[in-house]
Design an enzyme around this catalytic site. Sequence first.
Site, mmCIF file in Angstrom:
data_model
loop_
_atom_site.group_PDB
_atom_site.id
_atom_site.type_symbol
_atom_site.label_atom_id
_atom_site.label_comp_id
_atom_site.label_asym_id
_atom_site.label_seq_id
_atom_site.Cartn_x
_atom_site.Cartn_y
_atom_site.Cartn_z
ATOM 1 N N SER A 127 29.527 106.902 77.229
ATOM 2 C CA SER A 127 29.839 105.337 78.009
ATOM 3 C C SER A 127 30.242 105.726 79.027
ATOM 4 O O SER A 127 30.523 106.562 79.533
ATOM 5 C CB SER A 127 31.160 105.445 77.250
ATOM 6 O OG SER A 127 31.613 103.649 77.735
ATOM 7 N N GLU A 129 32.902 103.875 80.168
ATOM 8 C CA GLU A 129 34.325 104.230 80.799
ATOM 9 C C GLU A 129 34.778 106.167 80.877
ATOM 10 O O GLU A 129 35.406 106.069 81.523
ATOM 11 C CB GLU A 129 34.540 104.134 79.198
ATOM 12 C CG GLU A 129 34.632 102.739 79.095
ATOM 13 C CD GLU A 129 35.725 101.706 80.161
ATOM 14 O OE1 GLU A 129 36.840 102.054 79.946
ATOM 15 O OE2 GLU A 129 35.026 100.987 80.825
ATOM 16 N N TYR A 151 40.374 105.930 75.183
ATOM 17 C CA TYR A 151 38.976 105.585 74.940
ATOM 18 C C TYR A 151 37.842 106.648 75.472
ATOM 19 O O TYR A 151 37.335 106.888 75.085
ATOM 20 C CB TYR A 151 38.851 104.192 75.111
ATOM 21 C CG TYR A 151 37.316 103.764 74.345
ATOM 22 C CD1 TYR A 151 36.682 103.926 73.286
ATOM 23 C CD2 TYR A 151 36.036 103.725 75.569
ATOM 24 C CE1 TYR A 151 35.391 103.477 73.263
ATOM 25 C CE2 TYR A 151 35.045 103.480 75.775
ATOM 26 C CZ TYR A 151 33.889 103.662 74.025
ATOM 27 O OH TYR A 151 32.653 103.695 74.164
HETATM 28 P P1 GDR Z 1 34.538 98.073 78.375
HETATM 29 O O1 GDR Z 1 34.896 95.828 77.912
HETATM 30 O O2 GDR Z 1 36.557 97.688 78.280
HETATM 31 O O3 GDR Z 1 34.201 97.624 79.592
HETATM 32 O O4 GDR Z 1 34.147 98.184 77.371
HETATM 33 P P2 GDR Z 1 35.493 94.887 77.418
HETATM 34 O O5 GDR Z 1 34.308 93.740 77.380
HETATM 35 O O6 GDR Z 1 36.325 94.884 76.487
HETATM 36 O O7 GDR Z 1 36.379 94.536 78.674
HETATM 37 C C1 GDR Z 1 35.717 94.194 80.400
HETATM 38 C C2 GDR Z 1 36.426 93.859 81.886
HETATM 39 O O8 GDR Z 1 36.783 92.733 81.331
HETATM 40 C C3 GDR Z 1 38.184 92.968 81.558
HETATM 41 N N1 GDR Z 1 39.586 91.525 80.965
HETATM 42 C C4 GDR Z 1 39.056 91.459 79.763
HETATM 43 N N2 GDR Z 1 38.452 92.106 78.513
HETATM 44 C C5 GDR Z 1 38.667 92.266 77.357
HETATM 45 N N3 GDR Z 1 38.598 92.849 76.278
HETATM 46 N N4 GDR Z 1 39.488 90.598 77.679
HETATM 47 C C6 GDR Z 1 40.247 89.982 77.669
HETATM 48 O O9 GDR Z 1 40.790 88.861 77.808
HETATM 49 C C7 GDR Z 1 39.866 90.513 79.756
HETATM 50 N N5 GDR Z 1 40.633 89.501 80.276
HETATM 51 C C8 GDR Z 1 39.601 90.458 81.510
HETATM 52 C C9 GDR Z 1 38.775 94.001 80.876
HETATM 53 O O10 GDR Z 1 40.415 94.279 81.865
HETATM 54 C C10 GDR Z 1 37.514 94.887 81.644
HETATM 55 O O11 GDR Z 1 37.859 95.234 83.315
HETATM 56 C C11 GDR Z 1 33.176 98.138 76.341
HETATM 57 C C12 GDR Z 1 33.063 98.838 75.456
HETATM 58 O O12 GDR Z 1 32.471 98.537 74.358
HETATM 59 C C13 GDR Z 1 33.055 100.231 75.193
HETATM 60 O O13 GDR Z 1 32.993 100.371 73.527
HETATM 61 C C14 GDR Z 1 32.187 101.010 75.863
HETATM 62 O O14 GDR Z 1 31.726 102.039 75.838
HETATM 63 C C15 GDR Z 1 31.905 100.209 77.625
HETATM 64 O O15 GDR Z 1 31.885 98.686 77.569
HETATM 65 C C16 GDR Z 1 30.285 100.843 78.159
#
Ligand code: GDR
Length: 327
Positions: A127, A129, A151
């Site tokens: 990933s 990440e 993670y």
């Molecule tokens: P990520 O995906 O952490 O990058 O990991 P996610 O969509 O959860 O978050 C992306 C960014 O958005 C910001 N964010 C929020 N995120 C979520 N989930 N919910 C919210 O309300 C929100 N508001 C803002 C987060 O802070 C973050 O910066 C994904 C997963 O699929 C992993 O398993 C994978 O390895 C990576 O992508 C590549």
Amino acid sequence: MPRALITGITGQDGMYLAEFLAGKGYEVFGLVRGQNNPRARAVRRALPSIRLLEGDLRDLASLVRALGAARPDEVYNLGAISFVGLSWQQAELTGEITGVGVQRILEAVRLHTGDDMSRVRFYQASSSEMFGKVRTVPQRETTAFHPRSPYGVAKAFGHYMTVNYRESYGAHACSGILFNHESPRRGHEFVTRKVTRAAARIALGLQDDLALGNLDARRDWGFAGDYVEAMWLMLQQDEPADYVIATGETHSVRDLLDVAFDRAGIADWAPHVRQDPRLFRPAEVDLLVGDASRARERLGWKPRVDFRGLVEMMVDADLADAKQEIG
Ligand code: GDR
């Protein structure tokens, strides 16, 4: 007929990969925890030809048994606890499954194959990440890791373990460093789906507002359907290697809101969105953007769906779902 075993078959990528491999004439096996859980049933409905085997990434013997039953040519390890936000609450379990689970399935492949581990090709879902607090922009295979969540730390362990089995035992093991990839099948907790679903439901009067965390985070978002093809291409190469898979474009959560609400017919998202401090992460990954030149050059891979196309596809699917809900 080639045979493939997929862990994490019930997830977004597992489903796309299973369909892709079945389309290529593979006999596809999937590892599940319990044949009767709703997600396993959904997989069986979508792909009746699939064979589901019991197993758990926490249990080496179950993995050895599943390999014995499937006798795969290729193993795709997509199983993981994949929600970054949750990993602070379940750091140990995330390490156990997302991290040590990789070592267990590699060891199971080693035991299964006897003295020639390269007989079974192995794909590890690594990933972006792992790059975390990024050292360089864009990130490529040689960029140093600085994971920012339990993670990310667990994925880095899995990545290095994959490299280590390749170097120690001659495994044909590839680590795909995939940047964010989304689709209408994405879980509702991830930010893209949360936004596209809310935009559709707000447009149709099913929901009033949307709570989000950090709107300034930037990600390299691609389409999961494109990315599973890259997984397969990696395993078709004579030499195993690690590959970044990304679009090379980065967008903020605000950009995501712009495109999604516009597609749903709402001119201004601001009145509908509030920021909730509980949704901010203890440590954030501010900016990700990948350089997939190696994949382009060696695999001939490139993404077909761009950011706007992806978000619009997801909003359209969520609008259709919401309309069905209304009846
Ligand atoms: P990520 O995906 O952490 O990058 O990991 P996610 O969509 O959860 O978050 C992306 C960014 O958005 C910001 N964010 C929020 N995120 C979520 N989930 N919910 C919210 O309300 C929100 N508001 C803002 C987060 O802070 C973050 O910066 C994904 C997963 O699929 C992993 O398993 C994978 O390895 C990576 O992508 C590549």
